[in-house]
Write a protein that holds these residues in place. Sequence first.
Motif, mmCIF file in Angstrom:
data_model
loop_
_atom_site.group_PDB
_atom_site.id
_atom_site.type_symbol
_atom_site.label_atom_id
_atom_site.label_comp_id
_atom_site.label_asym_id
_atom_site.label_seq_id
_atom_site.Cartn_x
_atom_site.Cartn_y
_atom_site.Cartn_z
ATOM 1 N N PHE A 159 0.810 -1.209 0.000
ATOM 2 C CA PHE A 159 0.000 0.000 0.000
ATOM 3 C C PHE A 159 0.851 1.271 0.000
ATOM 4 O O PHE A 159 0.609 2.181 -0.795
ATOM 5 C CB PHE A 159 -0.956 -0.002 1.198
ATOM 6 C CG PHE A 159 -1.886 1.178 1.219
ATOM 7 C CD1 PHE A 159 -3.019 1.191 0.426
ATOM 8 C CD2 PHE A 159 -1.620 2.272 2.022
ATOM 9 C CE1 PHE A 159 -3.889 2.273 0.437
ATOM 10 C CE2 PHE A 159 -2.474 3.362 2.045
ATOM 11 C CZ PHE A 159 -3.610 3.357 1.246
ATOM 12 N N SER A 160 1.831 1.360 0.871
ATOM 13 C CA SER A 160 2.639 2.580 0.977
ATOM 14 C C SER A 160 3.398 2.875 -0.312
ATOM 15 O O SER A 160 3.434 4.021 -0.782
ATOM 16 C CB SER A 160 3.612 2.476 2.160
ATOM 17 O OG SER A 160 2.887 2.379 3.361
ATOM 18 N N SER A 195 2.634 1.776 -3.342
ATOM 19 C CA SER A 195 1.675 2.100 -4.401
ATOM 20 C C SER A 195 1.080 3.490 -4.213
ATOM 21 O O SER A 195 0.898 4.234 -5.182
ATOM 22 C CB SER A 195 0.560 1.055 -4.437
ATOM 23 O OG SER A 195 1.074 -0.183 -4.855
ATOM 24 N N ARG A 196 0.783 3.862 -2.986
ATOM 25 C CA ARG A 196 0.260 5.212 -2.726
ATOM 26 C C ARG A 196 1.252 6.253 -3.208
ATOM 27 O O ARG A 196 0.888 7.212 -3.900
ATOM 28 C CB ARG A 196 -0.046 5.388 -1.243
ATOM 29 C CG ARG A 196 -0.595 6.781 -0.915
ATOM 30 C CD ARG A 196 -0.814 6.974 0.568
ATOM 31 N NE ARG A 196 0.434 6.718 1.265
ATOM 32 C CZ ARG A 196 0.531 6.281 2.513
ATOM 33 N NH1 ARG A 196 -0.551 6.043 3.219
ATOM 34 N NH2 ARG A 196 1.695 6.076 3.066
ATOM 35 N N GLU A 201 -8.133 9.177 2.315
ATOM 36 C CA GLU A 201 -7.496 7.945 2.771
ATOM 37 C C GLU A 201 -8.245 7.471 3.999
ATOM 38 O O GLU A 201 -8.543 8.265 4.896
ATOM 39 C CB GLU A 201 -6.021 8.165 3.083
ATOM 40 C CG GLU A 201 -5.309 6.871 3.396
ATOM 41 C CD GLU A 201 -3.783 6.984 3.357
ATOM 42 O OE1 GLU A 201 -3.149 6.165 4.043
ATOM 43 O OE2 GLU A 201 -3.254 7.852 2.648
ATOM 44 N N ARG A 233 -6.321 -0.500 4.526
ATOM 45 C CA ARG A 233 -6.197 0.916 4.144
ATOM 46 C C ARG A 233 -6.607 1.092 2.691
ATOM 47 O O ARG A 233 -6.308 0.241 1.848
ATOM 48 C CB ARG A 233 -4.745 1.393 4.315
ATOM 49 C CG ARG A 233 -4.273 1.362 5.761
ATOM 50 C CD ARG A 233 -2.837 1.803 5.869
ATOM 51 N NE ARG A 233 -1.977 0.762 5.267
ATOM 52 C CZ ARG A 233 -0.675 0.914 5.053
ATOM 53 N NH1 ARG A 233 -0.070 2.041 5.349
ATOM 54 N NH2 ARG A 233 0.021 -0.070 4.539
ATOM 55 N N VAL A 234 -7.279 2.217 2.408
ATOM 56 C CA VAL A 234 -7.651 2.571 1.046
ATOM 57 C C VAL A 234 -7.324 4.034 0.817
ATOM 58 O O VAL A 234 -7.325 4.836 1.756
ATOM 59 C CB VAL A 234 -9.150 2.306 0.741
ATOM 60 C CG1 VAL A 234 -9.500 0.852 0.943
ATOM 61 C CG2 VAL A 234 -10.050 3.193 1.564
ATOM 62 N N SER A 272 -6.553 -0.168 -2.770
ATOM 63 C CA SER A 272 -6.812 -0.824 -1.490
ATOM 64 C C SER A 272 -5.717 -1.836 -1.237
ATOM 65 O O SER A 272 -5.339 -2.576 -2.141
ATOM 66 C CB SER A 272 -8.147 -1.568 -1.526
ATOM 67 O OG SER A 272 -9.203 -0.702 -1.807
ATOM 68 N N GLU A 273 -5.243 -1.862 -0.006
ATOM 69 C CA GLU A 273 -4.234 -2.871 0.291
ATOM 70 C C GLU A 273 -4.899 -4.230 0.360
ATOM 71 O O GLU A 273 -6.056 -4.350 0.765
ATOM 72 C CB GLU A 273 -3.463 -2.532 1.566
ATOM 73 C CG GLU A 273 -4.118 -2.853 2.861
ATOM 74 C CD GLU A 273 -3.320 -2.377 4.068
ATOM 75 O OE1 GLU A 273 -2.074 -2.389 4.032
ATOM 76 O OE2 GLU A 273 -3.947 -1.969 5.049
#
Length: 135
Positions: free
Chosen positions: A12-13, A15-16, A33, A43-44, A58-59
């Motif tokens: 997630f981190s 990709s964000r 977020e 997390r999304v 989305s993770e």
Amino acid sequence: MIDHIGIIVTDFSTSRAFYEKALAPIGYGRLMELGPEITGTVRVAGFGENGKPDLWISEAAPGKLAGNTVHAAVHVALRVTSRALVEAFYAAALAAGGRDNGPPGIRAHYHPNYFGAFVLDPDGHNIEAVCHDPV
């Protein structure tokens, strides 16, 4: 009409940060977020412009990437013009063999009038109908 699209990411981190940098030149930014305390699981982050997120990441739930009952590998939301159409979509999708992934209702964590319903298609993709209009 497509309202928004979501994809599952494994980191997630990373990709964000990627989407923040990659989308900035075209005017998209991270607009929202939400953490597990809101989503219930993961997390999304929502990216978009003019205050409306329409690309979501989305993770992946631990040990799952697709077809679980919380998130599927692909999420497509279709915008409709009434809450009655959200309910009609949900009923028709279940009758056609879809699996419940969230009954019709308000999702106030997105905004006060967000009324959506979610079903998993035969391949486990999360298909949503959403109305943004008040009652």
